[in-house]
Write a protein that holds these residues in place. Structure first.
Motif, mmCIF file in Angstrom:
data_model
loop_
_atom_site.group_PDB
_atom_site.id
_atom_site.type_symbol
_atom_site.label_atom_id
_atom_site.label_comp_id
_atom_site.label_asym_id
_atom_site.label_seq_id
_atom_site.Cartn_x
_atom_site.Cartn_y
_atom_site.Cartn_z
ATOM 1 N N ASP A 251 0.807 -1.221 0.000
ATOM 2 C CA ASP A 251 0.000 0.000 0.000
ATOM 3 C C ASP A 251 0.842 1.275 0.000
ATOM 4 O O ASP A 251 0.334 2.360 0.281
ATOM 5 N N GLU A 252 2.138 1.156 -0.313
ATOM 6 C CA GLU A 252 2.988 2.336 -0.413
ATOM 7 C C GLU A 252 2.871 2.965 -1.808
ATOM 8 O O GLU A 252 2.519 2.298 -2.772
ATOM 9 N N ARG A 253 3.160 4.260 -1.882
ATOM 10 C CA ARG A 253 3.117 5.026 -3.138
ATOM 11 C C ARG A 253 1.746 4.889 -3.814
ATOM 12 O O ARG A 253 1.618 4.819 -5.022
ATOM 13 N N GLY A 254 0.744 4.837 -2.966
ATOM 14 C CA GLY A 254 -0.608 4.619 -3.470
ATOM 15 C C GLY A 254 -1.088 5.699 -4.425
ATOM 16 O O GLY A 254 -1.776 5.412 -5.415
ATOM 17 N N GLU A 255 -0.739 6.963 -4.160
ATOM 18 C CA GLU A 255 -1.197 8.047 -5.030
ATOM 19 C C GLU A 255 -0.614 7.913 -6.439
ATOM 20 O O GLU A 255 -1.315 8.116 -7.433
#
Length: 289
Positions: A251-255
């Motif tokens: 769920d990292e760098r979701g944007e």
């Protein structure tokens, strides 16, 4: 301040025939009547009131006016606060989709009969705090006898099917609404990809990662999804409604990943003919295969 001067003796003398009195009257030139001690009721020597006295008088008047205004205001407040004529008799709840009207009225029931002025925002929040679908509320009095409550809900981002029930979850992984078989039609129309019951129930940390990923997606992108799954926190996969698989990763760098996915979904379908897997786990270098 007025000074009075005694009359002269000649002025008080009177002739038997009243001639002296008549002479005095004729010489008075319109002066006011005098009292028995010979002092005139009006004197040309009128001294002005000292400025300090005038200021004190004005200050006292202002203080008296202020005290009267405060007393009236307190009376109005007391009337509104305690009056049995302005009590809650009706509660209107708006923008509640996941929180049913029946449930809302049940939870807000203790407010009925309470003076309107005594109902606070915090009172309503306390009554609804156990409803995870409710994010916040806005409370307004609707005179003469009602409350209007605007409900802002957490948007559901995923659904889990357990038996005949459909469970809606928020981005934080909280259960916010359960639909039974008779309410299945009410669960339609939401951007809620399906998460398998195994992924939801077997590993809480993995499940929270999945809903966190779904919560990072714009609603339009979630509407293009059919389901979501993961075997670990680093292996989240999204299934599109057209059958393609999106490898999301953790769920990292979701944007950044959401922006890449939106660009892919907005591209002509011909550009992805034969593509079954879209790997955007590294959003700066997406891979198709």
């Amino acid at each position: 301040m007025k000074l009075r001067f005694p009359r002269r003796a000649t002025d008080r003398a009177t002739d038997p025939d009243g001639s002296a009195e008549q002479t005095r009257d004729s010489d008075s030139f319109g002066e006011e009547d005098e009292d028995e001690f010979g002092f005139s009721d009006e004197s040309p020597l009128d001294f002005p009131e000292p400025a300090a006295v005038t200021r004190r008088r004005r200050r006292r008047r202002r203080i008296l006016t202020l005290l009267i205004s405060i007393a009236v205001l307190l009376g109005v407040v007391a009337t509104l606060y305690f009056s049995p004529l302005l009590v809650v008799r009706a509660i209107a709840v708006q923008d509640n989709e996941l929180l049913t009207d029946e449930r809302a009225q049940e939870l807000l029931g203790p407010l009925h009969g309470t003076p309107l002025a005594q109902v606070s925002q915090r009172d309503v929040e306390n009554l609804l705090e156990d409803e995870h679908a409710v994010d916040e509320v806005i409370v307004a009095a609707r005179l003469p006898e009602g409350l209007e409550i605007l409900v802002i809900e957490h948007p559901p981002v995923a659904e889990v099917h357990v038996g005949e029930e459909i469970l809606f979850y928020s981005q934080e992984g909280e259960l916010i609404r359960t639909f039974d078989e008779s309410q299945r039609s009410d669960a339609e129309g939401y951007a809620t990809p399906v998460i398998s019951a195994e992924a939801a129930l077997e590993n809480e940390s993995v499940f929270r990662t999945i809903v966190s990923v779904l919560g990072q997606l714009p609603e339009g992108a979630r509407e293009s999804l059919d389901s979501a799954t993961a075997e670990s926190r680093d292996s989240v996969q999204l299934e599109l409604q057209d059958g393609r698989t999106v490898v999301w990763g953790n769920d990292e760098r979701g944007e950044e990943k959401a922006a890449v996915l939106e660009a892919i979904l907005g591209s002509p379908a011909a550009e992805f003919d034969g593509v079954e897997v879209l790997d955007i786990s590294t959003p700066s270098a997406p891979v198709t295969r």
